[in-house]
Design an enzyme around this catalytic site. Structure first.
Site, PDB file in Angstrom:
ATOM      1  N   ASP A   1     -26.568 -62.261 104.048  1.00  0.00           N
ATOM      2  CA  ASP A   1     -25.308 -62.968 103.797  1.00  0.00           C
ATOM      3  C   ASP A   1     -25.251 -64.294 104.561  1.00  0.00           C
ATOM      4  O   ASP A   1     -25.552 -64.326 105.764  1.00  0.00           O
ATOM      5  CB  ASP A   1     -24.170 -62.036 104.264  1.00  0.00           C
ATOM      6  CG  ASP A   1     -22.797 -62.561 103.950  1.00  0.00           C
ATOM      7  OD1 ASP A   1     -22.407 -62.510 102.774  1.00  0.00           O
ATOM      8  OD2 ASP A   1     -22.113 -63.037 104.883  1.00  0.00           O
TER       9      ASP A   1
ATOM     10  N   GLU B   1     -28.749 -65.606 100.948  1.00  0.00           N
ATOM     11  CA  GLU B   1     -27.625 -66.341 100.366  1.00  0.00           C
ATOM     12  C   GLU B   1     -27.448 -67.646 101.131  1.00  0.00           C
ATOM     13  O   GLU B   1     -27.256 -67.638 102.346  1.00  0.00           O
ATOM     14  CB  GLU B   1     -26.331 -65.517 100.453  1.00  0.00           C
ATOM     15  CG  GLU B   1     -25.203 -66.187  99.681  1.00  0.00           C
ATOM     16  CD  GLU B   1     -23.807 -65.890 100.222  1.00  0.00           C
ATOM     17  OE1 GLU B   1     -22.853 -65.989  99.454  1.00  0.00           O
ATOM     18  OE2 GLU B   1     -23.665 -65.573 101.422  1.00  0.00           O
TER      19      GLU B   1
ATOM     20  N   ASP C   1     -26.832 -55.082 101.902  1.00  0.00           N
ATOM     21  CA  ASP C   1     -26.297 -56.401 102.191  1.00  0.00           C
ATOM     22  C   ASP C   1     -26.217 -56.515 103.716  1.00  0.00           C
ATOM     23  O   ASP C   1     -25.470 -55.764 104.358  1.00  0.00           O
ATOM     24  CB  ASP C   1     -24.893 -56.492 101.574  1.00  0.00           C
ATOM     25  CG  ASP C   1     -24.477 -57.905 101.260  1.00  0.00           C
ATOM     26  OD1 ASP C   1     -24.814 -58.803 102.046  1.00  0.00           O
ATOM     27  OD2 ASP C   1     -23.813 -58.105 100.225  1.00  0.00           O
TER      28      ASP C   1
ATOM     29  N   ASP D   1     -14.084 -44.743  91.841  1.00  0.00           N
ATOM     30  CA  ASP D   1     -13.410 -43.981  92.896  1.00  0.00           C
ATOM     31  C   ASP D   1     -13.501 -42.489  92.578  1.00  0.00           C
ATOM     32  O   ASP D   1     -13.007 -42.050  91.536  1.00  0.00           O
ATOM     33  CB  ASP D   1     -11.939 -44.436  92.962  1.00  0.00           C
ATOM     34  CG  ASP D   1     -11.131 -43.598  93.932  1.00  0.00           C
ATOM     35  OD1 ASP D   1     -11.736 -43.002  94.845  1.00  0.00           O
ATOM     36  OD2 ASP D   1      -9.886 -43.557  93.781  1.00  0.00           O
TER      37      ASP D   1
ATOM     38  N   HIS E   1     -19.559 -61.107  93.497  1.00  0.00           N
ATOM     39  CA  HIS E   1     -18.224 -60.746  93.976  1.00  0.00           C
ATOM     40  C   HIS E   1     -17.421 -61.948  94.475  1.00  0.00           C
ATOM     41  O   HIS E   1     -16.260 -61.798  94.836  1.00  0.00           O
ATOM     42  CB  HIS E   1     -18.360 -59.710  95.087  1.00  0.00           C
ATOM     43  CG  HIS E   1     -19.053 -60.269  96.293  1.00  0.00           C
ATOM     44  ND1 HIS E   1     -20.382 -60.654  96.265  1.00  0.00           N
ATOM     45  CD2 HIS E   1     -18.612 -60.555  97.542  1.00  0.00           C
ATOM     46  CE1 HIS E   1     -20.723 -61.137  97.449  1.00  0.00           C
ATOM     47  NE2 HIS E   1     -19.660 -61.081  98.247  1.00  0.00           N
ATOM     48  N   ASP E   2     -18.046 -63.118  94.550  1.00  0.00           N
ATOM     49  CA  ASP E   2     -17.346 -64.319  95.023  1.00  0.00           C
ATOM     50  C   ASP E   2     -17.026 -65.296  93.894  1.00  0.00           C
ATOM     51  O   ASP E   2     -16.382 -66.313  94.131  1.00  0.00           O
ATOM     52  CB  ASP E   2     -18.217 -65.079  96.041  1.00  0.00           C
ATOM     53  CG  ASP E   2     -18.454 -64.296  97.318  1.00  0.00           C
ATOM     54  OD1 ASP E   2     -17.583 -63.496  97.706  1.00  0.00           O
ATOM     55  OD2 ASP E   2     -19.522 -64.492  97.936  1.00  0.00           O
TER      56      ASP E   2
ATOM     57  N   ASP F   1      -8.218 -42.132  95.984  1.00  0.00           N
ATOM     58  CA  ASP F   1      -7.452 -42.952  96.944  1.00  0.00           C
ATOM     59  C   ASP F   1      -7.314 -44.400  96.470  1.00  0.00           C
ATOM     60  O   ASP F   1      -6.796 -45.253  97.193  1.00  0.00           O
ATOM     61  CB  ASP F   1      -8.062 -42.888  98.353  1.00  0.00           C
ATOM     62  CG  ASP F   1      -9.441 -43.515  98.421  1.00  0.00           C
ATOM     63  OD1 ASP F   1      -9.979 -43.929  97.365  1.00  0.00           O
ATOM     64  OD2 ASP F   1      -9.997 -43.603  99.535  1.00  0.00           O
TER      65      ASP F   1
HETATM   66  C1  GLC Z   1     -20.680 -64.449 101.814  1.00  0.00           C
HETATM   67  C2  GLC Z   1     -20.119 -63.293 101.014  1.00  0.00           C
HETATM   68  C3  GLC Z   1     -18.627 -63.419 100.969  1.00  0.00           C
HETATM   69  C4  GLC Z   1     -18.108 -63.343 102.388  1.00  0.00           C
HETATM   70  C5  GLC Z   1     -18.753 -64.413 103.266  1.00  0.00           C
HETATM   71  C6  GLC Z   1     -18.521 -64.123 104.708  1.00  0.00           C
HETATM   72  O1  GLC Z   1     -20.470 -65.664 101.189  1.00  0.00           O
HETATM   73  O2  GLC Z   1     -20.703 -63.258  99.761  1.00  0.00           O
HETATM   74  O3  GLC Z   1     -18.034 -62.414 100.197  1.00  0.00           O
HETATM   75  O4  GLC Z   1     -16.724 -63.516 102.407  1.00  0.00           O
HETATM   76  O5  GLC Z   1     -20.156 -64.449 103.100  1.00  0.00           O
HETATM   77  O6  GLC Z   1     -19.225 -62.979 105.086  1.00  0.00           O
END
Ligand code: GLC
Length: 568
Positions: free
Chosen positions: A210, A262, A100, A23, A335-336, A27
């Protein structure tokens, strides 16, 4: 390296989740100028490309995975000029930039949806899925039979939300503020391609796509089979036209633009529909089987016991299944996902297990993707109270479980959630032992992991044996040895409960990997059919002074000992 090979086959990618990275303005939310401050950090690590999680215009219900404007930068992350500067700073250092692309759904605040919901005659109506319920009754949040079909959203509740302006429901497989786009509509496909083109014109090098195997829904949107667990997901993944749409999309982008799809709920057999050496397929995919091993099939948070032989089999199946042309992204963190050190490794042996996991990541066939903080050996934090949870998926599923009377409160599932929540990955990047780990001068949007005084980048740099230094070495190792990128994969000792060992072969190059995937001290005995005259240690995670002895004599391994050898 191999001249035939596109750049991305030999690349290492680093994922940035902008909200939690750095950051610059106090904020409490990470931002693009903050990333720019750390570009030299990325360069020092030696990565080839950055995958930037969404920074587009968004109400941030799902931290940017709910896009309201594909051609804008979210105000809290900076301006388009900041983004352009980031791109240039990366490119100046030879680091590529992968955006992304969240194009299975949009935010309900996207102008297409805003227009679509106003009237059945809207030009954008068919950009989404609208259906009448089975009864005229206006339903609330319950699956009370008045839904157009019985699909459930992934994070709980029905997959349809009623909209009174036109007296119909719209489809959403994630949050009800993320409406599914209708890819059957050619205008949608064209608009989304134009979005990709718009970013290519601004110099991006590729896209992570995604949830991309959800884009083709089955004709007539039939009810899900209750036997299959009643989620919408199983009904909609790998639908009839996913490969057709993706091929058309990728053909137009060209082979130099990396496309990383993905794809949840995908088997290796199905994967072959989407990747291959032809220019028109996805460059590679991100599958889930290896990170689903500890996930139960019943309730959302249910755990499942797993053992190392299972993981080895899954990895072997994918390595072999895509060997003739397909490519995959290799990952344990993003991140998931919870932090791999806490999940697969052992926090008591943090450095050793983090580097053993890294050794696996960098010695498989495919493209490694690191997630911020992984290179520091960051671990799962601890969430004691529901108020500390920020992840919308976790919050929704707990609220639904309470609503349905399945649980009485957060406390009942606290441990399960601590193991699983996506927030595990989203606590601020730990830069230093300073206040807020050097992430922000303000109040961070999500709590920090308490261990930041001990686990942080500054400390990692100054220690020659740190996780960070090992990542740097492994990135270099892979750059120097094409066998690690392209070689065949042969699993050794498949049933061994603690050891993960394999041979990679490319022409007359042969590399042996030996990982102790446990905190025990098993004996490593090289199978008789692996013959060699001499052995050279290419990498070792620093746990003994004579790493050769692992191969030359039957030896007991230290907890999480990892090594890579060239055999000749
Ligand atoms: C993918 C992303 C995830 C998101 C989901 C819906 O799995 O990695 O973070 O919540 O798609 O967009």
């Amino acid at each position: 390296m191999d001249e035939e090979s596109p750049w991305w086959k030999e690349a290492t990618v680093y994922q940035i989740y902008p909200r939690s990275f750095n950051d610059s303005d106090g904020d409490g939310v990470g931002d693009i100028p903050g990333i720019i401050e750390r570009v030299d950090y990325l360069d020092d690590l030696g990565i080839d490309a950055v995958w930037l999680s969404p920074v587009y215009g968004s109400p941030h219900v799902d931290n940017g995975y709910d896009v309201s404007d594909y051609r804008a930068i979210a105000e809290e992350y900076g301006t388009m000029a900041d983004w352009e500067r980031l791109r240039s700073e990366l490119h100046d250092r030879g680091i590529r930039l992968i955006m992304d692309l969240v194009i299975n759904h949009t935010s309900v605040e996207h102008e297409w949806f805003v227009d679509a919901r106003q009237s059945s005659d809207s030009d954008y109506r068919e950009y989404y899925f609208w259906r009448s319920g089975e009864t005229d009754e206006k339903d609330d949040d319950r699956d009370d039979g008045s839904q157009p079909n019985n699909w459930r959203a992934l994070w709980g509740g029905p997959a349809w939300t009623y909209d009174d302006a036109t007296d119909e429901h719209y489809l959403h497989l994630f949050h009800d503020r993320q409406a599914e786009l209708n890819w059957e509509n050619e205008a949608v496909r064209e608009e989304l391609f134009k979005v990709a083109e718009w970013w290519l014109d601004r110099g991006v090098d590729g896209f992570r796509l995604d949830s991309i195997n959800l884009i083709s829904k089955p004709d007539e949107l039939p009810d899900a089979d209750p036997e299959e667990g009643l989620t919408g997901l199983h009904e909609v993944v790998n639908g009839p036209r996913v490969d057709e749409y993706l091929r058309a999309f990728c053909r137009r982008l060209g082979n130099d633009v990396v496309t990383i799809g993905e794809m949840p709920d995908l088997s290796v057999e199905e994967a072959r529909r989407y990747v291959g050496d032809k220019d028109e397929n996805l460059s590679m995919l991100l599958s889930f089987e290896h990170v689903e091993l500890d996930r139960g099939t019943g309730a959302r948070w249910a755990p499942r016991d797993w053992e190392l032989p299972k993981l080895k089999r899954v990895i072997e199946r994918w390595q072999e299944g895509l060997a003739d042309g397909g490519w995959q992204g290799l990952y344990f963190n993003n991140h998931d996902q919870p932090r791999a050190v806490s999940r697969l490794g052992d926090e008591e042996h943090r450095r050793a297990s983090a580097t053993a996991l890294a050794t696996l990541l960098f010695t498989l066939r495919g493209m490694p993707l690191l997630y911020q903080g992984e290179e520091l050996g960051m671990t799962n934090p601890r969430f004691d109270r529901f108020e500390e949870i920020r992840d919308v998926a976790t919050r929704l599923s707990v609220e639904h479980a309470i609503d349905l009377g399945n649980i009485s409160g957060f406390e009942e599932v606290r441990e399960l959630i601590n193991n699983r929540t996506r927030d595990n990955a989203r606590t601020p990047m730990q830069w230093s032992a300073a206040t807020n780990a050097g992430f922000t001068d303000g109040e961070p949007w999500i709590k920090l992991n308490d261990n930041y005084e001990r686990v942080n980048a500054e400390r990692e740099w100054s220690d020659p044996d740190s996780v960070w230094q090992n990542y740097r070495q492994l990135i270099e190792l892979r750059n120097e040895h094409p066998v690690l990128v392209h070689g065949e994969f042969d699993l050794l000792l498949p049933e061994h409960p603690e050891l993960f060992s394999y041979v990679r072969t490319l022409n007359d190059e042969r590399v042996l990997v030996v990982l102790n995937f446990s905190s025990k001290t098993p004996m490593f005995e090289l199978p008789d059919d692996v013959v060699f005259e001499s052995v050279e240690t290419l990498y070792h995670n620093g746990l003994r002074s004579d790493p050769h002895s692992v191969v030359e004599a039957d030896t007991t391994l230290r907890p999480w000992e990892a090594s890579v050898y060239r055999l000749s």
